[in-house]
Design a protein around this motif. Structure first.
Motif, short mmCIF file in Angstrom:
data_model
loop_
_atom_site.label_atom_id
_atom_site.label_comp_id
_atom_site.label_asym_id
_atom_site.label_seq_id
_atom_site.Cartn_x
_atom_site.Cartn_y
_atom_site.Cartn_z
N GLY A 32 -37.69 24.02 8.80
CA GLY A 32 -37.25 24.65 7.57
C GLY A 32 -38.36 24.62 6.54
O GLY A 32 -39.37 23.91 6.71
N TRP A 33 -38.19 25.37 5.49
CA TRP A 33 -39.22 25.42 4.46
C TRP A 33 -38.58 25.65 3.10
O TRP A 33 -37.75 26.54 2.94
N TRP A 63 -33.83 27.66 6.93
CA TRP A 63 -33.94 26.93 8.21
C TRP A 63 -34.10 27.93 9.33
O TRP A 63 -33.47 29.00 9.34
N TRP A 64 -34.95 27.57 10.29
CA TRP A 64 -35.23 28.49 11.39
C TRP A 64 -35.51 27.72 12.68
O TRP A 64 -35.72 26.51 12.68
N MET A 114 -39.99 23.72 3.54
CA MET A 114 -39.82 22.28 3.35
C MET A 114 -38.51 21.97 2.63
O MET A 114 -38.35 20.93 2.07
N LYS A 115 -37.59 22.89 2.68
CA LYS A 115 -36.29 22.66 2.02
C LYS A 115 -35.15 23.37 2.73
O LYS A 115 -35.27 23.75 3.87
N TYR A 161 -30.37 30.07 8.61
CA TYR A 161 -29.52 30.03 7.42
C TYR A 161 -30.31 29.62 6.18
O TYR A 161 -31.36 28.98 6.27
N GLN A 162 -29.80 30.06 5.04
CA GLN A 162 -30.29 29.60 3.75
C GLN A 162 -29.33 28.51 3.30
O GLN A 162 -28.12 28.71 3.22
N ARG A 163 -29.87 27.36 3.02
CA ARG A 163 -29.04 26.17 2.92
C ARG A 163 -28.38 25.97 1.56
O ARG A 163 -28.95 26.25 0.52
N ALA A 164 -27.18 25.49 1.62
CA ALA A 164 -26.45 25.07 0.41
C ALA A 164 -26.58 23.56 0.26
O ALA A 164 -26.43 22.81 1.21
#
Length: 563
Positions: free
Chosen positions: A459-460, A314-315, A1-2, A530-533
């Motif tokens: 995403g989560w 995110w996926w 969720m993030k 990706y892992q979000r910034a």
């Protein structure tokens, strides 16, 4: 969720039990001046006369019913206007909210006794009591309510929740009791190492039964149909389609004397450049996440730019109801065909990093070691291998081409990202056709819940401080699976980590890492991207904005506007 971010500017250690865990979070500013740090307390003489700010968001609020919420924005607004037993302070520490103290445990840590603050009140003057928590929790777990998170958060954790969800027991048998108006007793199925951070989640907030039942179907439909027990209350909100709303200080909040901010004006702005323009023009004090490189380049080095790496992934979800996506080689081909480095460097260009994993970097620690250090990397971009697997999958399914409905969001950043993924898949996998549908956030959630998609950008963000917040999403029939993915071996591994290894942290860690490998490398259940910034603009006069590694994105109650 993030989501995720550029440089890991802060990794805040959050100890939740004798062996668990930590998260990356908090607020940071990468400019040349002093960071706008969560919880900063400017002296009284620095305060501006007008304690009011304007905040921009990229979506409308889907719901303000705490038992029905399932998105971060809703959670952030609930966190601003309501309070559970516990919440996070600016340094990510779990602290008492309505609770008067941290829980008292029985010997095997399956029974929690919690005293409540007698001064906690609802915005209509009613006291917040233990009965309000009992009512809310029973409502959330009741199958008739159809809460998206109630069963997910309570089954196999809170006593009798599983039986209630299966309609073999009544909601009144749930393991939560009001021993008196100010004493709550919670009974668990087994010890939960992360229970204190777990209880900060908005699903566990109280609800005033008398008010809710009086409102009936109108409850939580607008500002006039809500009660608050938190630092702020709604004075304007016309429901889920509203593109603007207003929060004002709740003078009845038990800690109101320490809330300086008087008013927050929210407006929806789905275009990043428009948000940046509004900020520059002095029309907004805090922007939504800005992800477009052209915008961010304008603010590099500025004290107004706040940037940090979020523990959010995110996926690309792949719905196995589609016969093509039921084939593991086709799923692997899709996962390997997307150039993730180009996605984060050239498309997002905002500090996000490639994700070849499920559990994010800088999130969970055991004895000082990050889960990712020994967790491995999976489904790295490999276009040549993707083509081979694609051909193999087509032969196995008897297909010559595949057309997929791709559900994305309607923001400019989302549209750009989705177009890139479409291009990657269609050019790398001959015979692949992607039809993108860009929809509002609420519609995307609905399509996900109804499994009305082939591919979906999802995403989560963590709801509590433990790898399990990611790992149990993919259980067979799980409330948040929605992909028709199922592997009994995966289910067994997750169950073992819960049932047998709660007090064996090293063994539990290893089982969860093995399960992650099975989920991604063996099954390619979904395609991590990706892992979000996080990149937002914050007026330097706004001090004390606290961001969180799990649960709500932000807390506003410590904000002070200075001159």
């Amino acid at each position: 969720m993030k989501k995720s971010k550029l440089s890991l500017l802060l990794v805040l250690t959050l100890v939740l039990s004798m062996f668990l865990a930590a998260c990356s979070g908090g607020t940071k500013n990468e400019g040349k001046e002093k960071p706008n740090k969560g919880g900063e307390k400017p002296s009284a003489e620095q305060l501006a006369d007008k304690q009011e700010i304007t905040v921009l968001e990229t979506a409308e609020i889907p719901t303000m019913d705490s038992v029905m919420n399932q998105d971060v924005l809703g959670g952030t607004m609930l966190n601003a206007t309501n309070e559970g037993l516990y919440h996070l302070d600016p340094d990510q520490k779990v602290i008492p909210g309505v609770a008067a103290e941290m829980p008292k445990y029985n010997d095997d840590k399956t029974v929690l006794t919690i005293k409540l603050k007698k001064e906690a009140k609802w915005s209509n003057g009613d006291p917040v009591t233990a009965h309000d928590f009992v009512y809310s929790w029973q409502k959330a777990v009741n199958p008739d309510t159809a809460s998206p998170y109630g069963p997910y958060f309570m089954e196999d954790k809170i006593k009798n929740a599983s039986e209630i969800v299966a309609k073999k027991a009544k909601p009144e048998t749930l393991g939560i009791k009001a021993l008196d108006d100010n004493t709550l007793e919670i009974t668990l199925v087994r010890p939960i190492p992360y229970i204190e951070s777990y209880l900060t989640f908005s699903l566990f907030y109280p609800q005033n039964q008398k008010f809710v039942e009086k409102e009936g179907t109108k409850y939580a439909s607008g500002a006039d149909h809500l009660l608050s027990n938190g630092a702020f209350k709604f004075t304007k909100w016309d429901g889920p389609t509203a593109t603007d709303w207003v929060l004002e200080k709740n003078d009845g909040y038990w800690d109101a004397k320490n809330v300086t901010l008087k008013k927050i004006n929210f407006n929806v702005s789905k275009d990043g450049q428009a948000s940046a323009n509004a900020f520059t023009a002095g029309e907004a004090d805090i922007t939504p996440r800005l992800a477009q490189a052209a915008i961010l380049s304008q603010y590099e080095g500025s004290p107004e730019l706040m940037r940090y790496l979020e523990p959010s992934i995110w996926w690309l979800k792949m719905n196995e109801k589609n016969p093509a996506l039921k084939n593991v080689n086709i799923r692997k081909a899709i996962a390997l065909a997307i150039d993730k480095k180009a996605l984060v460097d050239d498309v997002l260009a905002n500090g996000s990093i490639e994700a070849n994993f499920l559990v994010p970097k800088g999130f969970s620690f055991l004895e000082g070691k990050d889960f990712r250090e020994s967790g491995g990397n999976f489904l790295k971009t490999n276009k040549d291998e993707a083509k081979k697997l694609w051909e193999k999958g087509l032969k196995e399914t008897g297909l010559k081409e595949v057309t997929l409905a791709y559900i994305g969001q309607d923001t400019e950043t989302a549209k750009t990202t989705d177009a890139f993924i479409k291009d990657q898949l269609e050019k790398t996998l001959p015979g692949m056709k992607i039809n993108i549908e860009s929809v509002p956030f609420k519609i995307k959630i609905d399509r996900d819940n109804k499994e009305d998609y082939d591919l979906l950008m999802g995403g989560w963000g963590p709801d509590y401080a433990d790898p399990m917040t990611y790992m149990d999403l993919w259980l067979t029939g799980g409330q948040n699976n929605h992909m028709n993915y199922s592997n009994p071996k995966y289910d067994e591994m997750i169950k073992k980590s819960i049932d047998e290894l709660a007090s064996k942290p090293q063994e539990r860690w290893k089982v969860l890492q093995d399960a992650e490998k099975l989920l991604l490398e063996d099954d390619a259940a979904f395609a991590p991207l990706y892992q979000r910034a996080v990149n937002i603009l914050v007026n330097p006069k706004v001090k004390g904005l606290a961001s969180h590694a799990f649960g709500p994105d932000f807390s506003y109650q410590w904000i002070k506007v200075v001159k």
